[in-house]
Each structure stands twice: as C-alpha cells, then as structure tokens.
Design a protein around this motif. Structure first.
Motif, PDB file in Angstrom:
ATOM      1  N   LEU A  29       0.823  -1.209   0.000  1.00 37.50           N
ATOM      2  CA  LEU A  29       0.000   0.000   0.000  1.00 37.50           C
ATOM      3  C   LEU A  29       0.863   1.268   0.000  1.00 37.50           C
ATOM      4  O   LEU A  29       0.577   2.217  -0.735  1.00 37.50           O
ATOM      5  CB  LEU A  29      -0.949   0.004   1.202  1.00 37.50           C
ATOM      6  N   PHE A  30       1.910   1.280   0.820  1.00 38.03           N
ATOM      7  CA  PHE A  30       2.795   2.449   0.824  1.00 38.03           C
ATOM      8  C   PHE A  30       3.494   2.617  -0.518  1.00 38.03           C
ATOM      9  O   PHE A  30       3.661   3.733  -1.007  1.00 38.03           O
ATOM     10  CB  PHE A  30       3.829   2.346   1.945  1.00 38.03           C
ATOM     11  N   THR A  31       3.898   1.516  -1.126  1.00 34.80           N
ATOM     12  CA  THR A  31       4.543   1.595  -2.434  1.00 34.80           C
ATOM     13  C   THR A  31       3.587   2.164  -3.478  1.00 34.80           C
ATOM     14  O   THR A  31       3.957   3.041  -4.271  1.00 34.80           O
ATOM     15  CB  THR A  31       5.038   0.206  -2.861  1.00 34.80           C
ATOM     16  N   LEU A  32       2.363   1.670  -3.493  1.00 34.26           N
ATOM     17  CA  LEU A  32       1.365   2.195  -4.437  1.00 34.26           C
ATOM     18  C   LEU A  32       1.085   3.669  -4.185  1.00 34.26           C
ATOM     19  O   LEU A  32       0.943   4.456  -5.133  1.00 34.26           O
ATOM     20  CB  LEU A  32       0.074   1.381  -4.337  1.00 34.26           C
ATOM     21  N   LEU A  33       1.025   4.057  -2.916  1.00 36.40           N
ATOM     22  CA  LEU A  33       0.777   5.454  -2.577  1.00 36.40           C
ATOM     23  C   LEU A  33       1.898   6.351  -3.107  1.00 36.40           C
ATOM     24  O   LEU A  33       1.640   7.405  -3.703  1.00 36.40           O
ATOM     25  CB  LEU A  33       0.657   5.602  -1.053  1.00 36.40           C
ATOM     26  N   ILE A  34       3.135   5.930  -2.951  1.00 38.83           N
ATOM     27  CA  ILE A  34       4.276   6.719  -3.436  1.00 38.83           C
ATOM     28  C   ILE A  34       4.256   6.789  -4.959  1.00 38.83           C
ATOM     29  O   ILE A  34       4.542   7.844  -5.543  1.00 38.83           O
ATOM     30  CB  ILE A  34       5.596   6.132  -2.912  1.00 38.83           C
ATOM     31  N   TRP A  35       3.944   5.679  -5.640  1.00 40.12           N
ATOM     32  CA  TRP A  35       3.872   5.696  -7.108  1.00 40.12           C
ATOM     33  C   TRP A  35       2.769   6.646  -7.596  1.00 40.12           C
ATOM     34  O   TRP A  35       2.971   7.406  -8.552  1.00 40.12           O
ATOM     35  CB  TRP A  35       3.632   4.295  -7.660  1.00 40.12           C
ATOM     36  N   TYR A  37       1.534   9.250  -5.993  1.00 42.41           N
ATOM     37  CA  TYR A  37       2.013  10.607  -5.714  1.00 42.41           C
ATOM     38  C   TYR A  37       3.014  11.053  -6.775  1.00 42.41           C
ATOM     39  O   TYR A  37       2.948  12.185  -7.275  1.00 42.41           O
ATOM     40  CB  TYR A  37       2.640  10.652  -4.311  1.00 42.41           C
ATOM     41  N   SER A  38       3.937  10.171  -7.132  1.00 42.45           N
ATOM     42  CA  SER A  38       4.944  10.504  -8.141  1.00 42.45           C
ATOM     43  C   SER A  38       4.296  10.806  -9.484  1.00 42.45           C
ATOM     44  O   SER A  38       4.710  11.740 -10.192  1.00 42.45           O
ATOM     45  CB  SER A  38       5.947   9.362  -8.301  1.00 42.45           C
ATOM     46  N   LEU A  39       3.299  10.031  -9.855  1.00 38.44           N
ATOM     47  CA  LEU A  39       2.598  10.287 -11.117  1.00 38.44           C
ATOM     48  C   LEU A  39       1.901  11.646 -11.102  1.00 38.44           C
ATOM     49  O   LEU A  39       1.906  12.372 -12.108  1.00 38.44           O
ATOM     50  CB  LEU A  39       1.599   9.170 -11.401  1.00 38.44           C
ATOM     51  N   PHE A  40       1.300  12.016  -9.962  1.00 40.19           N
ATOM     52  CA  PHE A  40       0.656  13.325  -9.868  1.00 40.19           C
ATOM     53  C   PHE A  40       1.677  14.455 -10.000  1.00 40.19           C
ATOM     54  O   PHE A  40       1.415  15.464 -10.655  1.00 40.19           O
ATOM     55  CB  PHE A  40      -0.113  13.466  -8.541  1.00 40.19           C
ATOM     56  N   VAL A  41       2.843  14.292  -9.380  1.00 39.09           N
ATOM     57  CA  VAL A  41       3.875  15.329  -9.471  1.00 39.09           C
ATOM     58  C   VAL A  41       4.358  15.471 -10.913  1.00 39.09           C
ATOM     59  O   VAL A  41       4.485  16.588 -11.437  1.00 39.09           O
ATOM     60  CB  VAL A  41       5.050  15.002  -8.516  1.00 39.09           C
ATOM     61  N   VAL A  42       4.600  14.353 -11.573  1.00 32.59           N
ATOM     62  CA  VAL A  42       5.051  14.398 -12.968  1.00 32.59           C
ATOM     63  C   VAL A  42       3.963  15.021 -13.839  1.00 32.59           C
ATOM     64  O   VAL A  42       4.244  15.861 -14.707  1.00 32.59           O
ATOM     65  CB  VAL A  42       5.433  12.984 -13.462  1.00 32.59           C
ATOM     66  N   TRP A  43       2.709  14.635 -13.623  1.00 31.30           N
ATOM     67  CA  TRP A  43       1.616  15.207 -14.415  1.00 31.30           C
ATOM     68  C   TRP A  43       1.474  16.709 -14.156  1.00 31.30           C
ATOM     69  O   TRP A  43       1.217  17.488 -15.080  1.00 31.30           O
ATOM     70  CB  TRP A  43       0.301  14.492 -14.127  1.00 31.30           C
ATOM     71  N   PHE A  44       1.654  17.145 -12.924  1.00 29.78           N
ATOM     72  CA  PHE A  44       1.564  18.565 -12.584  1.00 29.78           C
ATOM     73  C   PHE A  44       2.599  19.370 -13.364  1.00 29.78           C
ATOM     74  O   PHE A  44       2.279  20.383 -13.986  1.00 29.78           O
ATOM     75  CB  PHE A  44       1.764  18.728 -11.072  1.00 29.78           C
TER      76      PHE A  44
END
Length: 149
Positions: A29-35, A37-44
């Motif tokens: 779950l923590f790994t999925l959460l970090i992934w 989050y990373s996708l949102f940052v890249v998309w931003f």
C-alpha cells in the motif's frame, strides 16, 4: 589473500526474507501510494510545461495558488541551477587534472599474503587457512579479535 575464485554459473547468492501477510500488504500500500504521488507530481509539471489545464492539474494549481507560467519559471530556475553546478564541477575536474595530473602514476596495492594477515594477529592462522580453502563457512562467534585493549 588470493584473488576470489569465479563462481559457478548455477551458484547464486539469494537473500530471502519471509514477510508476514500484514507487513506485505502495508508495504504494498505504501509503495502504491508513493507511485501515485509521483505520477501526480510528474503530471503537474508536464501539464504546466505543455500549458494544458485539465481537471486534476487545475485543482492542484488552484490549491497551490500558482499558474503555468510560475511553474515553468520554477522549472527554468531549477534547470539553470543544475547547469551551473554541472559546469562548475566540470571546471573543477579540469582544474584538478591540470594541476595534479592524471591518475596513471598510481598503482594498485599488492595482494595481501597469508603472512601479512598472520602478522596482524587479528585472526588465528588456522582460521585464515580455513577461509581460503572452504566454499562455505558458518561461525558461531566472530573469529576476528577486538582491537580494544
């Protein structure tokens, strides 16, 4: 010591850790959460770079009270700082090479012999021989003598 022997192609060192199911689920779950989050940052940053305003990046830009131009300016400043440090370290490398010369004058140290290891008096001689001849050794206690006196 002698150079290490080549391993057989079938011999592999594998470290296995048995995780309990709850720990595995929490880790997943923590790994999925970090992934995510990373996708949102890249998309931003990508949406600001390409000047697109979709629903999700728009919400983030409203939450951070920024515009695409401000995000692009931030990214430009980051790239400029990166390039500054890159050029600085390239200059420093060139300066050191001109001042101190290349590393060709250095040579690797000679391999340690059994006599050298015995002179250190950290490991008994029979343990040294055992280490060199055995493929697998398991010690009950550390054979290396403490340096504290």
């Amino acid at each position: 010591m002698e150079k290490p022997r080549p391993r057989d192609k079938q011999e592999q060192v594998i470290i296995l850790e048995k995780q309990s199911l709850p720990r595995f689920i929490v880790s997943l779950l923590f790994t999925l959460l970090i992934w995510i989050y990373s996708l949102f940052v890249v998309w931003f940053f990508a949406s600001a770079l390409f000047d697109t305003n979709d629903r999700y990046s728009g919400i983030l830009k409203i939450a951070f009270k920024t515009s695409n131009a401000e995000v692009r300016t931030f990214m430009l400043i980051g790239v400029c700082i990166f390039l500054f440090f890159l050029l600085y370290f390239l200059f420093w490398r060139t300066y050191n090479k001109k001042r101190f010369g290349s590393k060709t004058r250095r040579k690797s140290p000679m391999p340690a012999t059994v006599d050298d290891l015995e002179k250190l008096e950290l490991i008994p001689a029979e343990t040294i021989k055992k280490l060199q001849t055995s493929n697998y050794i398991e010690f009950e206690k550390n054979p290396v003598r403490d340096l504290e006196k």
